[in-house]
Design a protein around this motif. Structure first.
Motif, PDB file in Angstrom:
ATOM      1  N   GLU A   1       2.055 -26.873 -49.946  1.00  0.00           N
ATOM      2  CA  GLU A   1       1.289 -25.712 -50.370  1.00  0.00           C
ATOM      3  C   GLU A   1      -0.187 -26.064 -50.274  1.00  0.00           C
ATOM      4  O   GLU A   1      -0.637 -27.009 -50.893  1.00  0.00           O
ATOM      5  CB  GLU A   1       1.620 -25.353 -51.820  1.00  0.00           C
ATOM      6  N   GLU A   2      -0.927 -25.347 -49.454  1.00  0.00           N
ATOM      7  CA  GLU A   2      -2.355 -25.597 -49.374  1.00  0.00           C
ATOM      8  C   GLU A   2      -3.028 -24.961 -50.569  1.00  0.00           C
ATOM      9  O   GLU A   2      -2.755 -23.813 -50.903  1.00  0.00           O
ATOM     10  CB  GLU A   2      -2.936 -25.015 -48.076  1.00  0.00           C
ATOM     11  N   GLU A   3      -3.872 -25.749 -51.188  1.00  0.00           N
ATOM     12  CA  GLU A   3      -4.595 -25.210 -52.320  1.00  0.00           C
ATOM     13  C   GLU A   3      -5.780 -24.427 -51.790  1.00  0.00           C
ATOM     14  O   GLU A   3      -6.524 -24.893 -50.950  1.00  0.00           O
ATOM     15  CB  GLU A   3      -5.073 -26.335 -53.225  1.00  0.00           C
ATOM     16  N   GLU A   4      -5.933 -23.242 -52.288  1.00  0.00           N
ATOM     17  CA  GLU A   4      -7.039 -22.403 -51.850  1.00  0.00           C
ATOM     18  C   GLU A   4      -8.153 -22.519 -52.878  1.00  0.00           C
ATOM     19  O   GLU A   4      -7.947 -22.292 -54.059  1.00  0.00           O
ATOM     20  CB  GLU A   4      -6.585 -20.951 -51.717  1.00  0.00           C
TER      21      GLU A   4
ATOM     22  N   SER B   1       0.398 -31.821 -49.331  1.00  0.00           N
ATOM     23  CA  SER B   1       1.305 -30.918 -50.014  1.00  0.00           C
ATOM     24  C   SER B   1       1.616 -29.749 -49.098  1.00  0.00           C
ATOM     25  O   SER B   1       0.804 -29.325 -48.288  1.00  0.00           O
ATOM     26  CB  SER B   1       0.692 -30.438 -51.325  1.00  0.00           C
TER      27      SER B   1
END
Length: 115
Positions: free
Chosen positions: A83-86, A81
């Motif tokens: 957007e990197e999930e933090e 993705s």
């Protein structure tokens, strides 16, 4: 002579019986270098000591080829993705390494007790 035989009772006599039983089950024991004196005594009394049995030679080990692992099918990489999930970790109750240096350690002159 009888005094010596009478003195050999109890544990010594039981051990001699066990040794003779072991020799009957496995006469190869008599070919042990430590028992040469006993074998010589038996022969001097007219006993026939059977020849030592030949130990079977171990069969040569034929190397077996190890199975080669089958190549695994490559899986298609999942789409990353944009957007990197933090991921946030819960550090409640965790003492960081720097904080450990500030902890009181007690008197180094005293010895530890059970209390």
């Amino acid at each position: 002579y009888q005094r010596r035989v009478r003195g050999m009772e109890g544990k010594q006599l039981d051990q001699l019986r066990l040794f003779i039983s072991a020799c009957k089950m496995n006469p190869d024991i008599l070919h042990e270098p430590k028992l040469d004196f006993f074998k010589d005594y038996l022969i001097s009394m007219g006993a026939t000591v059977p020849a030592k049995k030949q130990e079977p030679k171990p069969e040569p080990k034929i190397p077996t080829p190890e199975p080669t692992p089958e190549p695994m099918e490559e899986e298609e990489p999942e789409e990353e993705s944009s957007e990197e999930e933090e991921i946030e970790l819960d550090n409640t109750g965790v003492i960081s390494g720097e904080d450990l240096m500030d902890l009181p350690m007690g008197d180094s002159e005293e010895s530890p007790s059970e209390e």
